[in-house]
Each structure stands twice: as C-alpha cells, then as structure tokens.
Enzyme design. Structure first.
Site, PDB file in Angstrom:
ATOM      1  N   CYS A  95     -32.831  14.632   8.574  1.00 52.54           N
ATOM      2  CA  CYS A  95     -32.595  14.722  10.016  1.00 52.54           C
ATOM      3  C   CYS A  95     -33.774  15.254  10.811  1.00 52.54           C
ATOM      4  CB  CYS A  95     -31.359  15.583  10.298  1.00 52.54           C
ATOM      5  SG  CYS A  95     -29.814  14.853   9.723  1.00 52.54           S
ATOM      6  N   VAL A 136     -23.313   9.932   6.398  1.00 51.58           N
ATOM      7  CA  VAL A 136     -22.496  10.152   7.590  1.00 51.58           C
ATOM      8  C   VAL A 136     -21.201   9.347   7.527  1.00 51.58           C
ATOM      9  CG1 VAL A 136     -22.385   9.884  10.106  1.00 51.58           C
ATOM     10  CG2 VAL A 136     -24.471  10.733   9.030  1.00 51.58           C
ATOM     11  N   LEU A 156     -23.643  17.235  10.918  1.00 50.92           N
ATOM     12  CA  LEU A 156     -23.291  17.625   9.560  1.00 50.92           C
ATOM     13  C   LEU A 156     -24.513  18.158   8.825  1.00 50.92           C
ATOM     14  CD1 LEU A 156     -21.136  14.503   8.581  1.00 50.92           C
ATOM     15  CD2 LEU A 156     -20.381  16.637   9.681  1.00 50.92           C
ATOM     16  N   LYS A 164     -37.125  13.148  10.930  1.00 51.89           N
ATOM     17  CA  LYS A 164     -36.881  11.849  11.580  1.00 51.89           C
ATOM     18  C   LYS A 164     -36.540  12.014  13.056  1.00 51.89           C
ATOM     19  CE  LYS A 164     -32.898   9.895  10.628  1.00 51.89           C
ATOM     20  NZ  LYS A 164     -32.154   9.728  11.896  1.00 51.89           N
ATOM     21  N   ALA A 216     -37.565  32.283   7.036  1.00 51.67           N
ATOM     22  CA  ALA A 216     -38.903  31.731   6.820  1.00 51.67           C
ATOM     23  C   ALA A 216     -38.998  31.054   5.462  1.00 51.67           C
ATOM     24  CB  ALA A 216     -39.937  32.840   6.931  1.00 51.67           C
ATOM     25  N   GLU A 231     -23.061  12.985  15.009  1.00 47.30           N
ATOM     26  CA  GLU A 231     -22.617  13.902  13.961  1.00 47.30           C
ATOM     27  C   GLU A 231     -23.542  15.111  13.920  1.00 47.30           C
ATOM     28  OE1 GLU A 231     -24.514  14.476  11.120  1.00 47.30           O
ATOM     29  OE2 GLU A 231     -26.080  13.013  11.541  1.00 47.30           O
ATOM     30  N   THR A 252     -27.355   8.408  14.302  1.00 39.71           N
ATOM     31  CA  THR A 252     -28.271   9.097  15.214  1.00 39.71           C
ATOM     32  C   THR A 252     -29.200   8.062  15.826  1.00 39.71           C
ATOM     33  OG1 THR A 252     -28.167  11.113  13.897  1.00 39.71           O
ATOM     34  CG2 THR A 252     -30.026  10.884  15.397  1.00 39.71           C
TER      35      THR A 252
END
Length: 475
Positions: free
Chosen positions: A264, A11, A153, A267, A256, A151, A122
């Site tokens: 991300c 980031v 991204l 977590k 699928a 962010e 985050t």
C-alpha cells in the site's frame, strides 16, 4: 443481501468473507481458475491470520461461494464490488487501472437494474467517473449507480480492521447508492458506533491516498528522528512515547525501523504524486517522504557494515525476517530486499529466515540461503540482522544465539529486544535510534536515573508505558 465481489486477492477475499460473516450472500468471482478451484477446496491463496477458518465457516454455512462465471456471480446482486489489483505501472509510478476498467466493461451488460457497482480497489481520483461512463455506454442512465468504498485493511489484522473499523468511507453521487451501501454497514457496526463518512465519490477516492501518504510520512518522520537520536545520545522509543501520548499525534506508526514497505504505502504515495502532477499541484512533503524512505532502506546495509567495522566482503550475514511486517507473507517492497541486495554487492554471503515468507522470497531474492529455523540461520554468522519483528524472532533465546554465531554482532533494525538484554547475553548491539554503549556518555545516566517507562499523571497516578520498539503498525 446478495453481494458479488470481483477479485479474490487480498482486498476482495477478506472483504467478501467478512461481508458473508455479517450474514450476506456473497459470491467471489475471479478469472484465475486455479485460485477458484483451490478456494472451493478450502485452500486460501494468501496468508492472513484467521482468514482460512473464516472462509471455511462461511462456505459451510452457505453464505460464501466462489466461481469463475461472472454472469452467475452478479445475477441478482444488489451490490457488485470491484476489488481487483491496481499495481503501479512499470516506469510510471501511477496506478494501472486496466483491471478495474476491464471489470467494469465485462459486468456492465450483466448486472441487474438498480445494482450498485462499488469500487473497493485503491484508485486515483476520477476513476469512478470513468467506470460510470464505461457502464453508461451499455446501460441506460438511472438504472445503475457507481460508488466508492475504499478499504483500510492492515495485513496481519485485516479481519479485525474490517469487522471493527475506525471508520467507513463511502463516496456516492445519488441517494440510491447512499442508501444501499450504508445499509451494508449500518446494522453490523451500529453497536460499535463506528463513524460512517458519506461524501462525494472523488473525495472518497482521495481519502484513501491521503491517509496512507500521511501514515507513510509519520513513519519517515520518526525514522529521521531516530538518526538524530543516535547522534545525540538519545532514545527514539522514549522520544516516540513522549510524542505519542499527545492525543493530537498518537502512538501508532511512531516505531522507528528500516523504512516502510508492503503493498500500500509505496504504491499509494507514488500514485498520489502522479495525480498531483497531473493537476499541476506540488505535494512536496509526500515527495520527500518517498525519497527519504527509499534511501533509508539501502542505508540500513551501511548500518550493518558499520557494525562489522566497515567491511562485509566474505562475511556471512544472518537476516531474521524477510516480509515487510509480521503476520503476513507479503514481500512487496519489503525493506529486507534492498538491504540484502546491497550487502551482496559488497561481497556478503546472506542466510535468511522467515516464518511464512520464504516461498515468496524465493521469487524475489537470488543467491540467498533460505533456512526454516532461526538458530540454524544464525549458526556461524558474523552478524545477525533483525529486520522483521515476528513474535518467534522477538522471543529468541539470546544467550543460546550468542553461542552459535561466529561474531557476537546483533543489528536490531526493529528494536525488537529490550535495551540491554542482548548486551547482557554478550552481543555488540547496533539498534535503531539508540546510541551505542560507548557513545552514551555518563551525563545521560546522571540526568535520567531510570528509563522513561513510567508516567506520573497530574493526579499522581503512576501509569506504566512500554517504550520498547517493534510494532505491527509500521507499514
């Protein structure tokens, strides 16, 4: 405007470089001297398409620099971004905020008056409040501001996501912070008419988690529908198309596959659950999403075993693709890991290929033969498993592949290949959300004389719609 960015991870480095590309003076600071020395020599520590060239260009232009000296980095900076890691705490699931708070303590006595400290990492709801208190214990109230600017991204397309965002979210508690932070985005994004959402700091923090949890749920939903498609003789790619053309739903994240992974979604869903627990709120849909996704990753190994008649002991499995998605070297929570580990427990020998992820995979996987060519990886294999839809994997010569495997079994966990193409090359195929040839009875072909690759509008216009699986929007 001078900007300091604390942290040169994914980031921090992408954000700092893009801010510099917009004409700002940016200093990125990190305690890792090896990383900083490498960046000063033009060595980018992460794989992100286009980032190394963008770093080189902005360093050459004098807009981007790197240092380990925090005092020099923040001196004269109107905005200081905290972009350090917030990994899950071992055994807890909530975000480890120690690096965020450490950064706040260290920058507090060093920043200029009226500087705005922006948390870009985050973080759970209320983190900005704690950062405010930490800095406020050193500096007089009213001489600094703390804001939130999460962010959004996606690895593999991060530069485009930064430069051409869907929206920018800014959380502030005072007018000075609102003015300074919105100024960073207003000019470069004005032509694009990008929405800038200015809200309270706590709401901004929660938006990031809510967005990722929703996308994770969307992926899990289509994965469960894929299982149903396999049982009833349907096609999940066509189903997703029929759903996604509804503007209220959209086509993104309806591909699928073997489950979401990366840095991300796993977590952030866990951190959101912990936050909800702390406040006594049940978020059952998110809880079920997490549970279903973890189970799915390991169940993919059973799909491989079924394709081989239920037994893999002593067999060689070629795994094509290791990273959690294409165009990244990120192995964090990659579905390939539990799949490989489960197959190994049942006695399979694993060979694996990935265009850029082998070095990181070596740190995670054991007893896996890592090979740098997909055809050599598949040579002599009893089954070929596609788990990451890299471009060079999707473009493999299937006829050639068929000639070098021991058994012509292809388990396509990303629907990377056109329906029928692998069968035509001689493979027995097990895909996601598609019934096998034997189970796809004649009634289906009678009712659907041509694959659903064309939509007729109310005005009679025929619009081609690709129903193939495989996408970088799968988490």
């Amino acid at each position: 405007m001078k900007i300091a960015v604390i942290g040169t991870g994914y980031v921090g480095l992408v954000s700092g470089t893009c801010f510099a590309a917009w004409g700002n003076e940016v200093v990125c600071v990190d305690k890792n001297t090896q990383k900083i020395n490498g960046l000063e020599l033009g060595v980018v520590p992460i794989y992100e398409p286009g980032l190394d060239e963008l770093v080189e260009r902005n360093v050459a232009a004098g807009r981007l620099s790197f240092t380990c000296n925090l005092a020099n980095a923040v001196k004269g900076a109107a905005v200081v971004f905290i972009a350090v890691g917030t990994p899950p705490r071992a055994g807890h699931g909530d975000a480890d905020l120690s690096f965020v708070y450490m950064a706040a303590r260290e920058l507090a006595p060093l920043i200029d008056d009226n500087a705005v400290v922006v948390v870009k990492s985050t973080v759970p709801v209320g983190t900005g409040d704690v950062v405010q208190k930490i800095i406020g214990s050193v500096r007089k109230a009213g001489t600094f501001s703390v804001a939130s600017n999460p962010e959004f991204l996606r690895e593999g397309v991060a530069i485009r996501d930064f430069m051409e965002p869907d929206r920018v979210v800014i959380g502030v508690e005072d007018e000075h912070a609102r003015k300074v932070v919105t100024e960073l985005y207003n000019a470069p994004l004005e032509v694009q008419m990008t929405p800038i959402v200015v809200t309270q700091r706590r709401t901004s923090e929660l938006i990031k988690y809510a967005a990722n949890a929703f996308l994770a749920t969307k992926i899990t939903f289509i994965n469960e529908l894929a299982d149903l498609c396999e049982q009833v003789g349907s096609n999940v790619s066509e189903l997703a198309l029929g759903m996604g053309l509804d503007k209220r739903i959209g086509t993104s994240f309806l591909n699928a596959g073997p489950g979401y992974g990366g840095s991300c979604f796993p977590k952030d869903t866990m951190a959101l659950l912990r936050t909800a627990q702390d406040y006594g709120v049940a978020v059952r849909i998110v809880q079920e999403t997490v549970t279903a996704n973890e189970a799915r990753k390991r169940r993919m190994a059973l799909k491989v075993m079924d394709a081989l008649g239920g037994e893999v002991d002593g067999l060689t499995i070629a795994v094509l693709g290791l990273t959690f998605k294409p165009d990244t070297d990120d192995m964090r929570d990659a579905p390939s890991v539990p799949l490989i580990e489960t197959l190994q427990r049942f006695g399979a020998r694993i060979r694996a290929y990935d265009p850029v992820g082998i070095e990181n995979a070596q740190q995670i996987l054991s007893d896996v033969e890592l090979i740098e060519d997909p055809y050599e990886c598949a040579r002599g294999a009893d089954a070929v498993v596609v788990i990451t839809e890299w471009g060079d994997i999707r473009s493999l010569d299937l006829s050639r592949l068929k000639t070098i495997v021991r058994q012509p079994v292809l388990v396509d966990l990303r629907n990377a290949y056109e329906p029928g193409a692998a069968e035509k090359a001689g493979f027995r195929v097990s895909a996601i959300g598609r019934s096998t040839s034997a189970r796809h009875d004649a009634r289906s072909s009678e009712l659907l004389p041509h694959p659903a690759d064309v939509v007729t509008s109310s005005r009679g216009a025929r619009v081609h719609c690709d129903v193939m699986g495989g996408s970088v929007d799968n988490g």
